[in-house]
Design an enzyme around this catalytic site. Structure first.
Site, short mmCIF file in Angstrom:
data_model
loop_
_atom_site.label_atom_id
_atom_site.label_comp_id
_atom_site.label_asym_id
_atom_site.label_seq_id
_atom_site.Cartn_x
_atom_site.Cartn_y
_atom_site.Cartn_z
N LYS A 116 0.81 -1.10 -0.05
CA LYS A 116 -0.01 0.03 -0.13
C LYS A 116 0.98 1.29 0.19
CE LYS A 116 -3.03 -2.81 0.06
NZ LYS A 116 -3.80 -3.30 -1.05
N ARG A 294 -8.78 -7.36 -8.29
CA ARG A 294 -9.55 -8.66 -8.46
C ARG A 294 -11.11 -7.94 -8.92
NH1 ARG A 294 -9.70 -7.18 -2.93
NH2 ARG A 294 -11.49 -6.49 -2.59
#
Ligand code: MV4
Length: 448
Positions: A116, A294
């Site tokens: 991140k 995803r």
């Protein structure tokens, strides 16, 4: 096009992927654990392979067993669904080494977005607004104090390897910073084996709005507008909708967030379906927080307002096809809402409530879609996510979608099993929800 796809997942998402494969005349292989012998996704697939005991680490996370099933049953591609093996770059490498196509992005970009702190840095350099904060990971407590001082309190300490709120800690003032850092490091070490962290200014009462993207291997990328996902508890989304009510309030928000998302896609050479997550402050400023590499649980709301099948496009892109739609071809049709039905107990702080399903009759009709992973006679076990079904409605506008949702929820017959269905009905009539003006803390404030 692929001949055979192995679906490396279970529940509603496995059943949903199999449905599209069937429409595309692609043979499907399901995998299942000892606890899922009678699960709907097993019955829905052309073939099914048992891959191990109930516990996920022994079955749905068992890479060798999944790969062995794919090889022995002639799969030429694997769809991971969401969760489980969907964001694991090592798995992608193993799949490709076996000569099988992974339906998803390249492992390199998956790894970039999985870190991140790196993703945040990358996004900033790609011209995507990020929350004011540290440049990459913070070295030590001394540097952290200096950064927090210049940002101004409150600040959030976030684990680099985190995401979804894991390893995230608030420091309201200077005295709380050391403790927040220690807690983040401890969580990050135990969850990911990686202590690195970064710091951001804390945005109070933000909305969570995300942009769905699609990109092919030939340089084409589009965004499919935004989803509003602010109604959540403990970082679990509960109700999602498309488009976001905030897009009416803030002129230009959709277009600017869409452009920002595509900047990130283009700079990172992202391919396949993905979601760029933003937080939006109460005054309409938006900031990138992370990218999910995803398909997402809430993808049906985007399908309802665009008429596209996102799983079909994931498969086409993975097979090397080009996107046939350009951004100008896309328009929003009406409004869609999704309510997640969880086997959980509203009277016990919404804790998971596994149990037997004695009665299960799904609603149907115009503008109503149910994606479920259970049926009458089955048991919800404690081994997996308590999400059992998603009720998705579509209407000409937001209030029509809400009316349809109330009708669909009222018609749903669920026997014995304890669920959060009644909470959804209450939310649909709540004046704050009706106004569309809710933030990520709203549900926990109103329903605790
Ligand atoms: C934030 C934030 C406020 N300020 N970052 C939570 C999980 C991860 N995706 C990022 N999260 C947040 N980051 C700054 N600088 C508030 C949250 C947040 C949140 C974000 C999205 C959806 C639900 C949330 C619930 C609580 C906090």
């Amino acid at each position: 096009m692929f001949d055979t796809i192995l679906v490396a997942n279970r529940g509603e998402i496995a059943a949903r992927i199999i449905r599209t494969c069937r429409e595309m005349e692609i043979r499907t292989i399901a995998v299942y654990s000892e606890a899922d012998v009678e699960a709907p996704h097993v019955a829905a697939a052309d073939e099914a392979v048992e891959i191990g005991p109930a516990h996920v680490t022994k079955s749905y996370l068992n890479q060798e067993a999944i790969l062995e099933a794919a090889k022995s049953h002639g799969a030429d591609a694997i769809h991971p669904g969401y969760g489980l093996m969907s964001e694991n770059p090592e798995f992608v490498h193993a799949v490709e080494e076996a000569g099988i196509v992974f339906i998803g992005p390249r492992p390199e970009v998956m790894e970039l977005m999985g870190d991140k702190a790196r993703a945040r840095d990358f996004a900033e350099k790609a011209g995507v607004p990020v929350v004011p904060g540290s440049d990459g990971p913070v070295e030590d407590e001394e540097q952290a104090h200096a950064i927090a001082e210049s940002l101004g309190y409150p600040v959030l300490v976030k684990a680099s390897a985190g995401g979804g709120g894991i390893g995230m800690n608030l420091a309201k003032n200077e005295k709380k910073l050391a403790k927040a850092i220690q807690t983040s490091i401890r969580r990050a070490n135990s969850a990911f084996g990686d202590p690195s962290f970064y710091i951001e200014k804390y945005i109070q009462n933000p909305r969570h709005i995300e942009i769905q993207v699609l990109a092919d291997d030939h340089g084409n990328a589009i965004h499919l507008f935004e989803r509003e996902c602010s109604v959540q508890r403990r970082h679990q989304k509960v109700i999602e909708e498309a488009p976001s009510p905030a897009s009416k309030t803030f002129e230009g928000l959709r277009q600017e967030m869409g452009r920002a998302a595509l900047n990130l896609v283009e700079a990172s050479e992202y391919t396949n379906a993905g979601t760029v997550e933003f937080i939006v402050s109460p005054n309409g400023d938006f900031y990138f927080i992370e990218m999910n590499t995803r398909l997402q649980v809430e993808h049906p709301t985007t399908e309802m307002i665009t008429g596209l099948d996102l799983v079909e496009w994931q498969i086409r892109i993975a097979a090397g096809e080009s996107l046939t739609l350009s951004q100008q071809d896309l328009a929003i049709d009406g409004h869609s809402i999704q309510c997640r039905l969880y086997a959980e107990n509203p009277d016990k702080r919404f804790m998971p409530a596994p149990g037997a399903i004695t009665d299960w009759v799904e609603p149907s009709g115009e503008g109503i879609r149910v994606d479920s992973g259970v049926s009458a006679g089955l048991k919800v076990t404690p081994y997996y996510d308590p999400l059992i079904a998603k009720v998705i409605t579509h209407g000409a506008d937001r209030s029509a979608a809400i009316e349809r949702m109330k009708q669909a929820l009222a018609e749903f017959e669920i026997g014995e099993l304890t669920t959060n269905l009644s909470m959804h009905l209450t939310v649909m009539d709540h004046e704050d929800f009706r106004s569309g003006d809710v933030h990520t803390g709203w549900l926990e404030e109103e329903f605790s």
